[in-house]
Design an enzyme around this catalytic site. Structure first.
Site, PDB file in Angstrom:
ATOM      1  N   VAL A   9       2.084   4.660  -3.992  1.00  0.00           N
ATOM      2  CA  VAL A   9       1.686   4.232  -2.649  1.00  0.00           C
ATOM      3  C   VAL A   9       0.998   2.889  -2.796  1.00  0.00           C
ATOM      4  O   VAL A   9       0.319   2.636  -3.783  1.00  0.00           O
ATOM      5  CB  VAL A   9       0.747   5.222  -1.915  1.00  0.00           C
ATOM      6  N   SER A  10       1.196   2.032  -1.797  1.00  0.00           N
ATOM      7  CA  SER A  10       0.552   0.730  -1.849  1.00  0.00           C
ATOM      8  C   SER A  10      -0.545   0.592  -0.805  1.00  0.00           C
ATOM      9  O   SER A  10      -1.417  -0.249  -0.951  1.00  0.00           O
ATOM     10  CB  SER A  10       1.584  -0.390  -1.695  1.00  0.00           C
ATOM     11  N   THR A  11      -0.502   1.411   0.238  1.00  0.00           N
ATOM     12  CA  THR A  11      -1.480   1.267   1.317  1.00  0.00           C
ATOM     13  C   THR A  11      -1.983   2.623   1.794  1.00  0.00           C
ATOM     14  O   THR A  11      -1.325   3.643   1.618  1.00  0.00           O
ATOM     15  CB  THR A  11      -0.859   0.547   2.538  1.00  0.00           C
ATOM     16  N   GLN A  14       0.439   4.455   4.293  1.00  0.00           N
ATOM     17  CA  GLN A  14       1.477   5.339   3.759  1.00  0.00           C
ATOM     18  C   GLN A  14       0.944   6.746   3.568  1.00  0.00           C
ATOM     19  O   GLN A  14       1.656   7.714   3.798  1.00  0.00           O
ATOM     20  CB  GLN A  14       2.019   4.787   2.443  1.00  0.00           C
ATOM     21  N   TYR A  48      -0.432   0.052  -5.636  1.00  0.00           N
ATOM     22  CA  TYR A  48       0.386  -1.040  -6.180  1.00  0.00           C
ATOM     23  C   TYR A  48       1.601  -1.273  -5.300  1.00  0.00           C
ATOM     24  O   TYR A  48       2.265  -0.335  -4.881  1.00  0.00           O
ATOM     25  CB  TYR A  48       0.874  -0.701  -7.594  1.00  0.00           C
TER      26      TYR A  48
END
Length: 110
Positions: A9-11, A14, A48
């Site tokens: 997951v980046s945020t 999400q 990331y």
């Protein structure tokens, strides 16, 4: 069959929309269990971007592929693995070179 699960997951958004690391892992584990396979490792990149492969989890997965420690890589969806066409090409070539199967829970590939 030894399986590596990859999650990313980046945020925080999400996570709120049902793509949390735990949700992704749970879906992959269900699939592994149904197949009767063995989980070797869970590779995780929390926070990331998928724009490149400069992520600790994917780097470890690549090292384990090259060391022939896993037979299959499972991920929730292709966009969790990478968002770069160039990196996707690299990963597909790597999977082919080391005879690694890959499975997306959400998409089907032949």
């Amino acid at each position: 069959m030894k399986v590596g699960i990859y999650t990313r997951v980046s945020t925080d958004e999400q996570v709120k929309k049902g793509f949390s690391l735990g949700d992704q892992k749970d879906e992959c584990l269900r699939y592994i269990h149904l197949q009767g396979w063995e989980l070797y490792n869970h590779y995780c990149d929390d926070g990331y971007s998928g724009k490149d492969l400069n992520r600790p989890g994917i780097k470890q997965a690549i090292r384990d592929i090259e060391a022939k420690k896993i037979d299959i890589v499972i991920f929730f969806s292709l966009d969790r693995l990478t968002r770069s066409i160039r990196d996707l090409h690299y990963l597909l070539d790597l999977f082919e070179q080391y005879k690694i199967d890959f499975i997306s829970i959400k998409e089907r590939f032949d």
